[in-house]
Design a protein around this motif. Structure first.
Motif, PDB file in Angstrom:
ATOM      1  N   ARG A   1       0.776  -1.252  -0.021  1.00 45.54           N
ATOM      2  CA  ARG A   1       0.035  -0.061   0.076  1.00 45.54           C
ATOM      3  C   ARG A   1       0.871   1.252   0.034  1.00 45.54           C
ATOM      4  NH1 ARG A   1      -5.022   0.142   4.056  1.00 45.54           N
ATOM      5  NH2 ARG A   1      -5.264   1.689   2.664  1.00 45.54           N
ATOM      6  N   ASN A   2       2.269   1.107  -0.391  1.00 43.61           N
ATOM      7  CA  ASN A   2       3.189   2.458  -0.160  1.00 43.61           C
ATOM      8  C   ASN A   2       3.664   2.650  -1.769  1.00 43.61           C
ATOM      9  OD1 ASN A   2       2.833   2.945   2.440  1.00 43.61           O
ATOM     10  ND2 ASN A   2       4.145   1.185   2.854  1.00 43.61           N
ATOM     11  N   GLU A   3       3.342   1.740  -2.690  1.00 39.04           N
ATOM     12  CA  GLU A   3       4.181   1.877  -3.982  1.00 39.04           C
ATOM     13  C   GLU A   3       3.031   1.139  -5.088  1.00 39.04           C
ATOM     14  OE1 GLU A   3       8.349   1.727  -5.946  1.00 39.04           O
ATOM     15  OE2 GLU A   3       7.620  -0.276  -5.577  1.00 39.04           O
ATOM     16  N   LEU A   4       2.936   1.975  -5.788  1.00 42.04           N
ATOM     17  CA  LEU A   4       1.634   1.652  -6.973  1.00 42.04           C
ATOM     18  C   LEU A   4       2.666   1.769  -8.507  1.00 42.04           C
ATOM     19  CD1 LEU A   4      -1.104   0.628  -7.634  1.00 42.04           C
ATOM     20  CD2 LEU A   4      -1.593   3.083  -8.146  1.00 42.04           C
ATOM     21  N   ILE A   5       2.530   0.529  -8.975  1.00 47.48           N
ATOM     22  CA  ILE A   5       3.249   0.501 -10.312  1.00 47.48           C
ATOM     23  C   ILE A   5       2.149   0.253 -11.289  1.00 47.48           C
ATOM     24  CG2 ILE A   5       5.000  -0.654 -11.911  1.00 47.48           C
ATOM     25  CD1 ILE A   5       6.186  -1.283  -9.055  1.00 47.48           C
ATOM     26  N   ILE A   6       1.780   1.182 -12.359  1.00 49.97           N
ATOM     27  CA  ILE A   6       0.918   1.110 -13.239  1.00 49.97           C
ATOM     28  C   ILE A   6       1.482   0.912 -14.727  1.00 49.97           C
ATOM     29  CG2 ILE A   6      -0.888   2.172 -14.465  1.00 49.97           C
ATOM     30  CD1 ILE A   6      -0.384   3.543 -11.340  1.00 49.97           C
TER      31      ILE A   6
ATOM     32  N   VAL B   1       4.383  11.263  -7.709  1.00 52.09           N
ATOM     33  CA  VAL B   1       4.708  10.453  -8.848  1.00 52.09           C
ATOM     34  C   VAL B   1       6.327  10.336  -8.940  1.00 52.09           C
ATOM     35  CG1 VAL B   1       4.652  10.410 -11.376  1.00 52.09           C
ATOM     36  CG2 VAL B   1       2.697  11.282 -10.016  1.00 52.09           C
ATOM     37  N   LYS B   2       6.641   9.056  -8.567  1.00 53.16           N
ATOM     38  CA  LYS B   2       8.057   8.830  -8.320  1.00 53.16           C
ATOM     39  C   LYS B   2       8.742   8.768  -9.668  1.00 53.16           C
ATOM     40  CE  LYS B   2      11.252   4.948  -6.499  1.00 53.16           C
ATOM     41  NZ  LYS B   2      11.105   3.885  -5.948  1.00 53.16           N
ATOM     42  N   GLU B   3       7.872   8.081 -10.766  1.00 53.71           N
ATOM     43  CA  GLU B   3       8.686   7.702 -12.038  1.00 53.71           C
ATOM     44  C   GLU B   3       7.334   7.805 -13.079  1.00 53.71           C
ATOM     45  OE1 GLU B   3      10.198   3.963 -14.694  1.00 53.71           O
ATOM     46  OE2 GLU B   3      10.386   3.960 -12.424  1.00 53.71           O
ATOM     47  N   LEU B   4       7.577   8.596 -14.152  1.00 59.05           N
ATOM     48  CA  LEU B   4       6.701   8.883 -15.233  1.00 59.05           C
ATOM     49  C   LEU B   4       7.429   8.468 -16.465  1.00 59.05           C
ATOM     50  CD1 LEU B   4       3.966   9.722 -16.359  1.00 59.05           C
ATOM     51  CD2 LEU B   4       4.844  12.269 -16.086  1.00 59.05           C
ATOM     52  N   ASN B   5       7.204   7.629 -17.261  1.00 58.62           N
ATOM     53  CA  ASN B   5       7.597   7.192 -18.549  1.00 58.62           C
ATOM     54  C   ASN B   5       6.518   6.783 -19.353  1.00 58.62           C
ATOM     55  OD1 ASN B   5       8.972   5.991 -20.783  1.00 58.62           O
ATOM     56  ND2 ASN B   5      10.546   5.029 -19.760  1.00 58.62           N
TER      57      ASN B   5
ATOM     58  N   LYS C   1       4.671   3.550 -18.016  1.00 58.19           N
ATOM     59  CA  LYS C   1       4.593   3.177 -16.867  1.00 58.19           C
ATOM     60  C   LYS C   1       4.670   4.449 -15.776  1.00 58.19           C
ATOM     61  CE  LYS C   1       8.089   0.667 -13.716  1.00 58.19           C
ATOM     62  NZ  LYS C   1       9.318   0.016 -13.813  1.00 58.19           N
ATOM     63  N   ILE C   2       3.945   4.390 -14.992  1.00 58.31           N
ATOM     64  CA  ILE C   2       3.868   5.334 -13.857  1.00 58.31           C
ATOM     65  C   ILE C   2       4.000   4.711 -12.478  1.00 58.31           C
ATOM     66  CG2 ILE C   2       2.499   7.187 -12.777  1.00 58.31           C
ATOM     67  CD1 ILE C   2       1.072   7.372 -15.534  1.00 58.31           C
ATOM     68  N   VAL C   3       5.026   5.158 -11.572  1.00 54.47           N
ATOM     69  CA  VAL C   3       5.196   4.765 -10.509  1.00 54.47           C
ATOM     70  C   VAL C   3       4.719   5.923  -9.445  1.00 54.47           C
ATOM     71  CG1 VAL C   3       6.782   3.769  -8.555  1.00 54.47           C
ATOM     72  CG2 VAL C   3       6.923   3.241 -11.168  1.00 54.47           C
ATOM     73  N   VAL C   4       3.899   5.146  -8.261  1.00 60.43           N
ATOM     74  CA  VAL C   4       3.395   6.364  -7.345  1.00 60.43           C
ATOM     75  C   VAL C   4       3.827   5.770  -5.990  1.00 60.43           C
ATOM     76  CG1 VAL C   4       1.369   7.081  -6.392  1.00 60.43           C
ATOM     77  CG2 VAL C   4       1.312   6.902  -8.672  1.00 60.43           C
ATOM     78  N   GLU C   5       4.201   6.896  -5.184  1.00 64.02           N
ATOM     79  CA  GLU C   5       4.553   6.669  -3.924  1.00 64.02           C
ATOM     80  C   GLU C   5       3.683   7.316  -2.752  1.00 64.02           C
ATOM     81  OE1 GLU C   5       8.707   7.239  -3.140  1.00 64.02           O
ATOM     82  OE2 GLU C   5       9.324   5.235  -3.720  1.00 64.02           O
ATOM     83  N   GLY C   6       3.381   6.646  -1.854  1.00 65.58           N
ATOM     84  CA  GLY C   6       2.600   7.403  -0.833  1.00 65.58           C
ATOM     85  C   GLY C   6       1.528   6.355  -0.360  1.00 65.58           C
ATOM     86  N   LYS C   7       0.713   6.691   0.662  1.00 68.92           N
ATOM     87  CA  LYS C   7      -0.189   5.654   1.306  1.00 68.92           C
ATOM     88  C   LYS C   7      -1.536   5.744   0.323  1.00 68.92           C
ATOM     89  CE  LYS C   7      -2.820   4.648   5.539  1.00 68.92           C
ATOM     90  NZ  LYS C   7      -3.213   4.848   6.776  1.00 68.92           N
ATOM     91  N   ILE C   8      -1.715   4.576  -0.267  1.00 75.08           N
ATOM     92  CA  ILE C   8      -2.559   4.224  -1.335  1.00 75.08           C
ATOM     93  C   ILE C   8      -3.786   3.979  -0.381  1.00 75.08           C
ATOM     94  CG2 ILE C   8      -3.459   3.005  -3.445  1.00 75.08           C
ATOM     95  CD1 ILE C   8      -0.882   4.701  -3.744  1.00 75.08           C
ATOM     96  N   LYS C   9      -4.968   4.767  -0.853  1.00 69.76           N
ATOM     97  CA  LYS C   9      -6.286   4.331  -0.152  1.00 69.76           C
ATOM     98  C   LYS C   9      -6.955   3.448  -0.870  1.00 69.76           C
ATOM     99  CE  LYS C   9      -6.191   7.514   3.509  1.00 69.76           C
ATOM    100  NZ  LYS C   9      -7.146   8.491   4.450  1.00 69.76           N
TER     101      LYS C   9
END
Length: 92
Positions: free
Chosen positions: A18-23, A55-59, A64-72
């Motif tokens: 719940r802290n890192e989301l990779i799309i 948004v930690k990574e945006l390509n 690919k998009i990588v999001v960090e934080g508390k995902i609810k």
């Protein structure tokens, strides 16, 4: 081997603790702040809600998009709802 220049993406969402989301399979990044991030994917509009998100990574070339934080929450919007809302706004 794929010689076509059009990328072939497979849409996939991976949530780690719940802290890192990779799309994978993202086509564009819409609005975002620390509480909500919206993006277009191969499977429709994806909305992510949480706290302290960045948004930690945006390509977008790789989709690919990588999001960090508390995902609810993670949810998709239906395309018909968006079209109806736009049509209503135009007709007012």
């Amino acid at each position: 081997m794929n010689t076509d220049k059009t990328p072939v993406w497979r849409h996939q969402v991976t949530l780690v603790d719940r802290n890192e989301l990779i799309i994978d399979g993202a086509t564009s990044l819409g609005s975002y702040d620390e509480k909500e991030i919206s993006m277009d994917t191969e499977s429709g509009m994806l909305n992510v809600r949480g706290e302290g998100m960045t948004v930690k990574e945006l390509n977008l070339e790789e989709g690919k998009i990588v999001v960090e934080g508390k995902i609810k929450s993670i949810g998709y919007e239906e395309n018909n709802k968006e079209r109806r809302g736009l049509l209503n706004r135009l007709l007012k």
